[in-house]
Design a protein around this motif. Sequence first.
Motif, PDB file in Angstrom:
ATOM      1  N   CYS A 197       0.863  -1.188   0.000  1.00 52.91           N
ATOM      2  CA  CYS A 197       0.000   0.000   0.000  1.00 52.91           C
ATOM      3  C   CYS A 197       0.896   1.235   0.000  1.00 52.91           C
ATOM      4  O   CYS A 197       0.657   2.191   0.736  1.00 52.91           O
ATOM      5  CB  CYS A 197      -0.889   0.010   1.236  1.00 52.91           C
ATOM      6  SG  CYS A 197      -1.926  -1.457   1.417  1.00 52.91           S
ATOM      7  N   ALA A 198       1.935   1.185  -0.808  1.00 50.25           N
ATOM      8  CA  ALA A 198       2.968   2.231  -0.754  1.00 50.25           C
ATOM      9  C   ALA A 198       2.730   3.324  -1.779  1.00 50.25           C
ATOM     10  O   ALA A 198       3.636   4.107  -2.052  1.00 50.25           O
ATOM     11  CB  ALA A 198       4.340   1.589  -0.958  1.00 50.25           C
ATOM     12  N   SER A 199       1.553   3.392  -2.350  1.00 44.04           N
ATOM     13  CA  SER A 199       1.129   4.283  -3.442  1.00 44.04           C
ATOM     14  C   SER A 199       1.489   3.641  -4.771  1.00 44.04           C
ATOM     15  O   SER A 199       2.370   2.779  -4.847  1.00 44.04           O
ATOM     16  CB  SER A 199       1.727   5.685  -3.347  1.00 44.04           C
ATOM     17  OG  SER A 199       3.012   5.750  -3.953  1.00 44.04           O
ATOM     18  N   THR A 200       0.794   4.084  -5.800  1.00 48.24           N
ATOM     19  CA  THR A 200       0.957   3.505  -7.134  1.00 48.24           C
ATOM     20  C   THR A 200       2.429   3.334  -7.511  1.00 48.24           C
ATOM     21  O   THR A 200       2.890   2.232  -7.795  1.00 48.24           O
ATOM     22  CB  THR A 200       0.266   4.421  -8.168  1.00 48.24           C
ATOM     23  OG1 THR A 200      -1.139   4.383  -7.923  1.00 48.24           O
ATOM     24  CG2 THR A 200       0.545   3.965  -9.591  1.00 48.24           C
ATOM     25  N   VAL A 201       3.155   4.420  -7.498  1.00 49.31           N
ATOM     26  CA  VAL A 201       4.536   4.367  -7.973  1.00 49.31           C
ATOM     27  C   VAL A 201       5.425   3.649  -6.953  1.00 49.31           C
ATOM     28  O   VAL A 201       6.293   2.853  -7.304  1.00 49.31           O
ATOM     29  CB  VAL A 201       5.057   5.788  -8.277  1.00 49.31           C
ATOM     30  CG1 VAL A 201       6.525   5.760  -8.679  1.00 49.31           C
ATOM     31  CG2 VAL A 201       4.208   6.427  -9.374  1.00 49.31           C
ATOM     32  N   HIS A 240      -3.480  11.759  -8.993  1.00 50.76           N
ATOM     33  CA  HIS A 240      -4.364  10.601  -9.065  1.00 50.76           C
ATOM     34  C   HIS A 240      -3.692   9.517  -9.896  1.00 50.76           C
ATOM     35  O   HIS A 240      -4.336   8.881 -10.728  1.00 50.76           O
ATOM     36  CB  HIS A 240      -5.709  10.990  -9.686  1.00 50.76           C
ATOM     37  CG  HIS A 240      -6.527  11.913  -8.828  1.00 50.76           C
ATOM     38  ND1 HIS A 240      -7.591  12.633  -9.304  1.00 50.76           N
ATOM     39  CD2 HIS A 240      -6.420  12.225  -7.505  1.00 50.76           C
ATOM     40  CE1 HIS A 240      -8.125  13.362  -8.319  1.00 50.76           C
ATOM     41  NE2 HIS A 240      -7.419  13.137  -7.225  1.00 50.76           N
ATOM     42  N   GLU A 241      -2.387   9.339  -9.718  1.00 52.08           N
ATOM     43  CA  GLU A 241      -1.717   8.335 -10.541  1.00 52.08           C
ATOM     44  C   GLU A 241      -2.245   6.946 -10.205  1.00 52.08           C
ATOM     45  O   GLU A 241      -2.470   6.623  -9.039  1.00 52.08           O
ATOM     46  CB  GLU A 241      -0.195   8.417 -10.387  1.00 52.08           C
ATOM     47  CG  GLU A 241       0.371   8.051  -9.045  1.00 52.08           C
ATOM     48  CD  GLU A 241       0.346   9.192  -8.030  1.00 52.08           C
ATOM     49  OE1 GLU A 241      -0.286  10.223  -8.297  1.00 52.08           O
ATOM     50  OE2 GLU A 241       0.965   9.022  -6.960  1.00 52.08           O
ATOM     51  N   ARG A 301      -2.079  -3.720 -12.706  1.00 57.22           N
ATOM     52  CA  ARG A 301      -3.531  -3.710 -12.816  1.00 57.22           C
ATOM     53  C   ARG A 301      -4.191  -5.047 -12.481  1.00 57.22           C
ATOM     54  O   ARG A 301      -3.593  -6.111 -12.596  1.00 57.22           O
ATOM     55  CB  ARG A 301      -3.949  -3.268 -14.217  1.00 57.22           C
ATOM     56  CG  ARG A 301      -3.500  -4.220 -15.311  1.00 57.22           C
ATOM     57  CD  ARG A 301      -3.872  -3.657 -16.684  1.00 57.22           C
ATOM     58  NE  ARG A 301      -3.322  -4.494 -17.749  1.00 57.22           N
ATOM     59  CZ  ARG A 301      -3.477  -4.246 -19.032  1.00 57.22           C
ATOM     60  NH1 ARG A 301      -4.149  -3.176 -19.421  1.00 57.22           N
ATOM     61  NH2 ARG A 301      -2.958  -5.055 -19.941  1.00 57.22           N
ATOM     62  N   MET A 302      -5.456  -4.936 -12.116  1.00 55.16           N
ATOM     63  CA  MET A 302      -6.296  -6.101 -11.869  1.00 55.16           C
ATOM     64  C   MET A 302      -6.852  -6.616 -13.196  1.00 55.16           C
ATOM     65  O   MET A 302      -7.089  -5.843 -14.125  1.00 55.16           O
ATOM     66  CB  MET A 302      -7.481  -5.713 -10.955  1.00 55.16           C
ATOM     67  CG  MET A 302      -7.076  -5.296  -9.547  1.00 55.16           C
ATOM     68  SD  MET A 302      -8.431  -4.477  -8.642  1.00 55.16           S
ATOM     69  CE  MET A 302      -9.487  -5.863  -8.246  1.00 55.16           C
ATOM     70  N   SER A 336      -2.095   1.445  -7.729  1.00 58.12           N
ATOM     71  CA  SER A 336      -1.448   0.661  -8.781  1.00 58.12           C
ATOM     72  C   SER A 336      -2.354  -0.441  -9.309  1.00 58.12           C
ATOM     73  O   SER A 336      -2.165  -0.938 -10.405  1.00 58.12           O
ATOM     74  CB  SER A 336      -0.120   0.077  -8.274  1.00 58.12           C
ATOM     75  OG  SER A 336      -0.331  -0.671  -7.103  1.00 58.12           O
ATOM     76  N   CYS A 337      -3.379  -0.834  -8.549  1.00 55.71           N
ATOM     77  CA  CYS A 337      -4.247  -1.945  -8.969  1.00 55.71           C
ATOM     78  C   CYS A 337      -5.252  -1.542 -10.033  1.00 55.71           C
ATOM     79  O   CYS A 337      -5.942  -2.385 -10.590  1.00 55.71           O
ATOM     80  CB  CYS A 337      -4.988  -2.502  -7.755  1.00 55.71           C
ATOM     81  SG  CYS A 337      -6.345  -1.462  -7.181  1.00 55.71           S
TER      82      CYS A 337
END
Lengths: 567, 206
Positions: free
Chosen positions: A301-305, A499-500, A505-506, A533-534
């Motif tokens: 859960c470290a953010s998208t990037v 909002h990256e 992806r799922m 990131s999901c």
Amino acid sequence: MIEAKQPDFDAIVIGSGMSGGWAAKELCERGLKVLVLERGKDIQHGMDYLGEHAGDWKLPYQGKKPRAEYEEEYAIQQACYAMGEGTRHVFNNDKENPYHYDAKHPFEWLRADAVGGRSLLWGRQVYRWSDVDFQANSRDGYGIPWPIGYEDVASWYTHVEKHIGVSGEALGLPELPDSEFLPPMELFALEKTIKGRLAKKASDVKYTIGRVAVLTQEHKGRAACHYCGPCHKGCSTGSYFSSQSSTLPAARATGNLTLLPNSVVERLEFDPVTGHISEVHVINSRNMERKHFSARLFFLCASTVGSTQIMLNSRSETFPDGLANSSGTLGTHLMDHVYGVGRAGIYLDNMNSYYHGNRPTGGYIPRFRNLPWNKEHNDYLRGFNYQTQCMRTDWRLTMNSKGFGADLKNSLRKPGYWVWATAGFGECLPRASNRMYLHHSKVDRFGIPQVGFEFNWHQNEHALVKAMNSEADRLHKAAGAIFTLSLGDEAAPPGRAIHEMGTARMGDDPTNSVLNSRNQAHDVANLFVTDGSCMTSASCVNPSLTYMALTARAVDYAVTLLTEGQL
Amino acid sequence: MNRRQFLECSSIFFCGLTASQLGVSLTAEQRVHLTTADNYLNRDVSFFDSQQRSDIVAIADAIIPRTETPGAVDARVPRYVELMVSNWLTDPERKLFMAGLDQLQQRSRQRGDSFSELGITEQLALLEQLESEAGDHSWYDFGNIRREYLSDAPFICQIKELTVWGFFSSEVGATQVLRYKHMPMYFDGDVPLDSQESAWYSGAIE
């Protein structure tokens, strides 16, 4: 007989922000012993909001930003509206923690560096996604189909909203499902005027108060908003949702939480025998000491990037191109909202009406273009919404007036015109070529390869920009603006909307996606990734609420697997 | 390492630097609660000579005089100008400022005295002359509130920006000339406005 080694924790959550806080709360409340690793500094709720309630006369330069210093140390973060002397301690120092910034593909990675992450700084807007969003990819063929629909997430939205507290107005729109609402905040008189005119002259749009994770009444031990204004400077009363005000205290109350700040995750260790992640490798950012911790379950859960950086850096014989990357799609299909365009209109209505208190949300015009049931034929796919701001101009707009003396002073001290601004948020298409990667030769101070980006807006995003501006012109005309100014004629650099999304992806198909319908890695059963990131597509609405709902849903599934002995 | 061992050593391992919990990148000054900080205007500065200081006082007073409410000098704007010229302007901006001030002082002497000693009519005439020479510089463009500081803005624009900003963002300007409540407690979007009432102070940073 060989005794099995007991792991250090039942579950390890990497990141303490919007998603990590929810993972921690839900896991702890299910009775698991949880370690949360946060790379940022340890700030305490209520104690370390250094800028809260400080008048600008307390700030260096009375609010003018230290330009040379920011250019040197916060070259990227200074683009964020919330970055200032009262909040800099929450932001990432770009000099200390750089990424590979390529001016030819300028992607702005705006990031926090503190316990609570960007949940301390966010705009607090919360909107449920609808099936218009979840079905977007399958409808027009861009990206892969989502493995879930609205009905899969609806009850989890409810679960999250009841905890965080969301104020707003129910509209009953299928394209923007209602949340569990606390009472909405009021509109300005001008907004009521505009709403009435839009109803007559632009009846295809709806106008409503922004749906916002700010309390209009006491909720779960957190006080109602006191309307001071700049939420991002911190809120000791916990009146806006942050993991610091809400989910981390809930997790802590169980006695099951251990939270370590200053803990940079270098990589996750994959055990080819079990097929699971066995350990996480951590570097203490203060003294560079290395540690490793084991667990049965890992939540990224470290953010998208941030999360994808960790996965890309977790290479092994089994996964030479990055953890759980058998599909080869890890890092690809990066998205952000198309942002930075729209109009500000000047209005001479309601000049004798003023306000009391600083309302911590604007207004909202839900997506009204390309809704599937409207059968429109536009030169762009997907859609956009407007987030609006209503404000009375003051000396900050007119300080460059000509003249001197008492007349100048008198005109500057009084309220000026009303301004109603409509800022567009457009849906970006998922594209393989928009991606992040690890730089092959640049490392940070921990020896971790730096992130780089390749990202360009394409034809559809450019067409959305035009539409967002031309529709805004139409709406301001209908609303009675005497004059409009452009907020921007081109999209802001990607990343600026903060909002990256995408990059892990799922999807139902393990050959073209990283995560399954439960945010579990197709390749690694005890790895769950539940931050931005999901995301398989971007919608045009703000994504945080969906991250929180997907996180709670993923925990429910993971704990079930664990209980049934499947992990 | 098991969980119990971990907990025993973690406080030493991870929490050994309690005196600087807020990070290596912040100075001691940046780690204090700003509400308890000294006002910016109380910082030391000694950049202008005494004549320059007197002239800046006179310019600030001409731009925002004391009326029924405090003026720029009451709000210590001259000190703000000196702090900003000394510490915040870039070298080229500072040169532009000092050259502009120098030119104004020369023109004042041509009228027979230092700027600060001239009457208000003559002072205003000189300032209006500068404003007319600055003409249509983009600094005067309507609605450029969100711009960066314009580095090529002429002296008259620089001094006006510093004076107006310094005045309304000062404690005196924000609380005695404008209106300010740090905890308003409720929101009402439709309050009758008297035509003589001041705006709320709503912050230099949005």
